[in-house]
Every structure is written in structure tokens, then in C-alpha cells.
Scaffold this motif. Structure first.
Motif, PDB file in Angstrom:
ATOM      1  N   PRO A   1      81.794  32.545 -45.857  1.00  0.00           N
ATOM      2  CA  PRO A   1      82.131  32.199 -44.477  1.00  0.00           C
ATOM      3  C   PRO A   1      82.782  30.822 -44.405  1.00  0.00           C
ATOM      4  O   PRO A   1      82.412  29.912 -45.142  1.00  0.00           O
ATOM      5  CB  PRO A   1      80.798  32.211 -43.738  1.00  0.00           C
ATOM      6  CG  PRO A   1      79.788  32.722 -44.684  1.00  0.00           C
ATOM      7  CD  PRO A   1      80.377  32.775 -46.041  1.00  0.00           C
ATOM      8  N   PRO A   2      83.765  30.623 -43.526  1.00  0.00           N
ATOM      9  CA  PRO A   2      84.487  29.358 -43.482  1.00  0.00           C
ATOM     10  C   PRO A   2      83.681  28.208 -42.885  1.00  0.00           C
ATOM     11  O   PRO A   2      83.954  27.068 -43.187  1.00  0.00           O
ATOM     12  CB  PRO A   2      85.701  29.661 -42.607  1.00  0.00           C
ATOM     13  CG  PRO A   2      85.258  30.807 -41.771  1.00  0.00           C
ATOM     14  CD  PRO A   2      84.309  31.599 -42.599  1.00  0.00           C
ATOM     15  N   ASP A   3      82.679  28.491 -42.042  1.00  0.00           N
ATOM     16  CA  ASP A   3      81.951  27.419 -41.365  1.00  0.00           C
ATOM     17  C   ASP A   3      80.465  27.550 -41.671  1.00  0.00           C
ATOM     18  O   ASP A   3      79.826  28.517 -41.262  1.00  0.00           O
ATOM     19  CB  ASP A   3      82.196  27.495 -39.854  1.00  0.00           C
ATOM     20  CG  ASP A   3      81.595  26.309 -39.127  1.00  0.00           C
ATOM     21  OD1 ASP A   3      81.207  25.329 -39.796  1.00  0.00           O
ATOM     22  OD2 ASP A   3      81.513  26.365 -37.892  1.00  0.00           O
ATOM     23  N   PHE A   4      79.915  26.526 -42.384  1.00  0.00           N
ATOM     24  CA  PHE A   4      78.497  26.549 -42.694  1.00  0.00           C
ATOM     25  C   PHE A   4      77.672  25.800 -41.645  1.00  0.00           C
ATOM     26  O   PHE A   4      76.462  25.763 -41.724  1.00  0.00           O
ATOM     27  CB  PHE A   4      78.241  25.933 -44.070  1.00  0.00           C
ATOM     28  CG  PHE A   4      78.727  26.805 -45.178  1.00  0.00           C
ATOM     29  CD1 PHE A   4      78.083  27.996 -45.478  1.00  0.00           C
ATOM     30  CD2 PHE A   4      79.830  26.450 -45.923  1.00  0.00           C
ATOM     31  CE1 PHE A   4      78.528  28.801 -46.495  1.00  0.00           C
ATOM     32  CE2 PHE A   4      80.267  27.256 -46.955  1.00  0.00           C
ATOM     33  CZ  PHE A   4      79.621  28.431 -47.248  1.00  0.00           C
ATOM     34  N   HIS A   5      78.306  25.201 -40.662  1.00  0.00           N
ATOM     35  CA  HIS A   5      77.601  24.404 -39.663  1.00  0.00           C
ATOM     36  C   HIS A   5      77.436  25.193 -38.371  1.00  0.00           C
ATOM     37  O   HIS A   5      77.791  24.722 -37.289  1.00  0.00           O
ATOM     38  CB  HIS A   5      78.354  23.098 -39.404  1.00  0.00           C
ATOM     39  CG  HIS A   5      78.529  22.291 -40.653  1.00  0.00           C
ATOM     40  ND1 HIS A   5      77.493  21.678 -41.298  1.00  0.00           N
ATOM     41  CD2 HIS A   5      79.638  22.031 -41.397  1.00  0.00           C
ATOM     42  CE1 HIS A   5      77.946  21.050 -42.371  1.00  0.00           C
ATOM     43  NE2 HIS A   5      79.245  21.254 -42.461  1.00  0.00           N
ATOM     44  N   LEU A   6      76.929  26.406 -38.463  1.00  0.00           N
ATOM     45  CA  LEU A   6      76.718  27.232 -37.289  1.00  0.00           C
ATOM     46  C   LEU A   6      75.454  26.785 -36.570  1.00  0.00           C
ATOM     47  O   LEU A   6      74.442  26.469 -37.187  1.00  0.00           O
ATOM     48  CB  LEU A   6      76.605  28.700 -37.684  1.00  0.00           C
ATOM     49  CG  LEU A   6      77.839  29.310 -38.336  1.00  0.00           C
ATOM     50  CD1 LEU A   6      77.534  30.728 -38.779  1.00  0.00           C
ATOM     51  CD2 LEU A   6      79.002  29.290 -37.368  1.00  0.00           C
TER      52      LEU A   6
END
Length: 135
Positions: free
Chosen positions: A44-49
Motif C-alpha cells: 500500500p502507498p500510505d502507511f499512515h492511515l
């Protein structure tokens, strides 16, 4: 002559049967339904969900009517040239068009007594309805 033709037919039958005996029908084949291409793993491109808050509505969803319209019609789409030209030729509707339809001078099609009967039918769930066959 007859014996020659009979011997040729018998010989070709023997050769044909001998050729069929050499074919193995019970050989191992791969199962074409068991072979699948595996999709590659994607990071996934964003780990700061941010985790969702309890009771908060989902941000990607709208109301039920918006979801139904989206499912039925696929959202907004541009009008076709035929539709645009038909609307241009029709022009703007008069503001009081609905009130002038019931006017006696307005030309309308008489649908007969059946339409008036349907419109004048009492409201209800239809439990007390009955059919009357004339004649």
C-alpha cells in the motif's frame, strides 16, 4: 476383381485398427482449471492511515439515494448531441403549463371512461377489491 477389392478393404481395416491400438487415451494431462495466474503482491502507498472513529459515517459513502442513483445510472454523464438538439428545439417550458392543461380550450386526447375510473378509484390496500364482469 471382387477378391482384390475385399482384400484391400480388409487390409485397410486391419491397418486402421492397429493404428488405433497404439494411442494411449489414459495419459496424464494437466488440469486446465487448476492452473491460475497469481497476482503480484502490492505494498500500500500510505502507511499512515488513521483508524476510523466509532460511530462516524464513512467518508467515501453518500446517502442511500445517492448510492442507488450511482448504481443505476453510473453517475453524471454528458448529454449526447441528439438529446441536446432535442432540448434546444423544445425550448423553455411555460411557467404555468401544469395549470393550463386542465383548461377547456387545451386540446387533449380523451382516454375514455376506463382512465377516469382508474383515477377515481378509492385508495386502499386492495383487500376489499372485487372484479365485475359485465354482461
Amino acid at each position: 476383381m471382387r477378391n482384390t477389392i475385399r482384400s484391400i478393404i480388409a487390409g485397410s481395416a486391419v491397418i486402421g485398427l492397429a493404428a488405433c491400438g497404439g494411442i494411449s487415451i489414459d495419459r496424464e494431462r494437466p488440469d486446465e482449471f487448476a492452473v491460475q495466474r497469481q497476482a503480484p503482491l502490492v505494498i500500500p502507498p500510505d502507511f499512515h492511515l488513521v483508524p476510523p472513529e466509532p460511530g462516524a459515517p464513512r467518508p467515501a459513502e453518500g446517502t442511500a439515494s445517492q448510492q442507488a442513483l450511482e448504481a443505476l445510472f453510473g453517475g453524471e454523464s454528458p448529454r449526447s448531441t441528439v438529446e441536446t438538439s432535442a432540448l434546444d428545439q423544445a425550448g423553455e417550458a411555460a411557467p404555468g403549463i401544469r395549470s393550463s392543461i386542465g383548461d377547456a380550450d387545451t386540446f387533449t386526447v380523451d382516454k375514455g371512461a376506463a382512465t377516469r375510473t382508474i383515477i377515481a378509484a378509492p385508495e386502499g390496500d386492495g383487500q376489499a377489491a372485487r372484479a365485475v364482469i359485465p354482461g
